[in-house]
Write an enzyme that holds these catalytic residues in place. Sequence first.
Site, PDB file in Angstrom:
ATOM      1  N   SER A 276      39.171  36.371  39.662  1.00 35.89           N
ATOM      2  CA  SER A 276      38.624  35.496  40.696  1.00 35.89           C
ATOM      3  C   SER A 276      37.972  36.312  41.796  1.00 35.89           C
ATOM      4  O   SER A 276      38.179  37.523  41.902  1.00 35.89           O
ATOM      5  CB  SER A 276      39.731  34.624  41.293  1.00 35.89           C
ATOM      6  OG  SER A 276      40.477  35.398  42.203  1.00 35.89           O
ATOM      7  N   LYS A 277      37.216  35.644  42.595  1.00 35.96           N
ATOM      8  CA  LYS A 277      36.440  36.301  43.641  1.00 35.96           C
ATOM      9  C   LYS A 277      37.346  37.053  44.618  1.00 35.96           C
ATOM     10  O   LYS A 277      36.969  38.084  45.162  1.00 35.96           O
ATOM     11  CB  LYS A 277      35.618  35.252  44.390  1.00 35.96           C
ATOM     12  CG  LYS A 277      34.372  35.856  44.999  1.00 35.96           C
ATOM     13  CD  LYS A 277      33.376  34.803  45.392  1.00 35.96           C
ATOM     14  CE  LYS A 277      32.244  35.404  46.179  1.00 35.96           C
ATOM     15  NZ  LYS A 277      31.359  36.303  45.548  1.00 35.96           N
ATOM     16  N   ARG A 278      38.549  36.522  44.804  1.00 32.55           N
ATOM     17  CA  ARG A 278      39.481  37.164  45.734  1.00 32.55           C
ATOM     18  C   ARG A 278      39.829  38.600  45.292  1.00 32.55           C
ATOM     19  O   ARG A 278      40.172  39.439  46.096  1.00 32.55           O
ATOM     20  CB  ARG A 278      40.774  36.351  45.832  1.00 32.55           C
ATOM     21  CG  ARG A 278      40.764  35.357  46.966  1.00 32.55           C
ATOM     22  CD  ARG A 278      42.025  34.545  46.963  1.00 32.55           C
ATOM     23  NE  ARG A 278      42.194  33.828  45.698  1.00 32.55           N
ATOM     24  CZ  ARG A 278      43.198  33.992  44.872  1.00 32.55           C
ATOM     25  NH1 ARG A 278      44.139  34.855  45.148  1.00 32.55           N
ATOM     26  NH2 ARG A 278      43.277  33.294  43.754  1.00 32.55           N
ATOM     27  N   MET A 279      39.787  38.835  44.002  1.00 35.09           N
ATOM     28  CA  MET A 279      40.214  40.154  43.502  1.00 35.09           C
ATOM     29  C   MET A 279      39.105  41.189  43.545  1.00 35.09           C
ATOM     30  O   MET A 279      39.261  42.304  43.087  1.00 35.09           O
ATOM     31  CB  MET A 279      40.670  40.022  42.069  1.00 35.09           C
ATOM     32  CG  MET A 279      41.913  39.230  41.964  1.00 35.09           C
ATOM     33  SD  MET A 279      42.193  38.974  40.244  1.00 35.09           S
ATOM     34  CE  MET A 279      43.401  37.706  40.330  1.00 35.09           C
ATOM     35  N   GLY A 280      37.962  40.791  44.034  1.00 31.69           N
ATOM     36  CA  GLY A 280      36.872  41.767  44.103  1.00 31.69           C
ATOM     37  C   GLY A 280      35.603  41.167  43.562  1.00 31.69           C
ATOM     38  O   GLY A 280      35.433  39.950  43.556  1.00 31.69           O
TER      39      GLY A 280
END
Length: 516
Positions: A276-280
Amino acid sequence: MGKTRVRFAPSPTGYLHVGSLRTALYNYLFAKKNGGDFILRIEDTDRSRYVEGAVEKVISSLEWAGLFYNEGVYATKIIGDDKKTVVQSITYPNTFEVGECGPYVQSERLELYKKYAEQLVKEGKAYYCFCEPERLEEMREKQQKDKKAPMYDRYCLQNMTEEQINEKLKENCPATIRLKVPRSEEIVFEDMVRGKVSFNTNNIDDQILLKSDGFPTYHLASVVDDHLMKITHVLRAEEWLPSTPKHILLYKAFGWDMPIFAHLPQLLSVDKKKLSKRMGDVAVEDYINKGYLKEAIVNFVALLGWNPGEGSVQEIFSMDELIEKFDLAKVHKAGAVFDIKKLDWINAQYIKKMSVDEIYQNALIYLKQKEFYKTWAQEKGAGDEKTKEEFVKKVLTIEKDRLAKFSEVGENNKFFFQEIEYDKELLRWKKNSDAETKQALETAIKVLEKISDADWTLKNLEEKLLEAAGEKRGDLLWPLRAALTGEQKSPSPFEVAWVLEKKETLSRIEQALKLF
Ligand code: GLU
């Protein structure tokens, strides 16, 4: 079955996710492999998610990756008898279209969806629902409290007469159209990746097909379009698997032939969580900006869920090789791990094959942004661009085989561009004394002084220094390497001396000698 036809159907939400690039790539490879058509369809019916410029971004990303489609929307048009004049499209949705099955932008097909939804109502396979959001919300809350799956309770289907329905429609009351999902049926289909998949219709809600604003839901639009665009195979991400029985019910309701489905494995982060976007970074653009090569990104993405199998150890594939070897039957079910280290490795393989000139052209924009480079270039003076270029190219010759991406140039070898702060202890080989270290550095000077500028080649440097070092290589080469780089780890002293050239090499050794 006739000609193979597949589609990539992104929703324009702002950027191209690496997972979407994989979906597009597999569709492209499958089409090419089977001599089929690859179609781009823009699924923009969810107006709340639309982001300006997103369609253009999808189009340019596909073009960048070399995934050329033969039907769909295009941002540019080539005209003229000589096919040379390029006309840029105004802006979305005024894109150019190629193909017999357009429009290829869903928001331009609203009439069609309405027609098909109404046809199902007439045939008793779908029904109008006038329930207001408040009622639906209340119903959902109660179901949640009773620990039941949220499902529409068919209030409008069971309690409204035809006259009442017509009356409401005449008054323009907001209405949705819902599919009447048959109860207690088993929906079974053969997925090309997952094998036999089955769902019981008792767990399927009466889907909304047409919303009260006249826009279709994804389910209706996708099925109507796949049918009208003669799609033979639907290759899409695994997250759409729960939607497939709903689509199958629609195909049945319309009496249409079904395409073959293939659901591609989820992308996972290294710790096996959904990517997901949160992870990079998840946008293809992020990787382009970081200086990864297109060929490497495409190669890496191709391996996210597929490999040629049967003992093949090949990991580097050109697009032509991918087309030749790609096989949907070899796509695996299990989630594919998105490991950036693997991308680095693949990118490094491509860089190794490039010439120093090519690497220089690609790396310069990154280099110019780095402080160490800016300071160095300034000290060298503005005029002498040629000497600077030659120097950087020498650095690249040394770094080439160890480089994972262009943005890394010089990063691990800043000593080429900076003065060194010497650490006496670092100059010492093992437990050697000050005197031994001093002597090693003096020997290095003696050997190097004898090599003329003209003979200052990598081969000569290596030969002469090894000769002087004899059996005890570390005694000479370690202090020399440390004097030239100031680092624990670096390329060999021969390579470094070659890049630095005679004058700078000798001056660095002299500096180091001052400590003894
Ligand atoms: N619009 C959907 C997406 O953005 C397409 C799903 C499908 O391929 O059916 O992923």
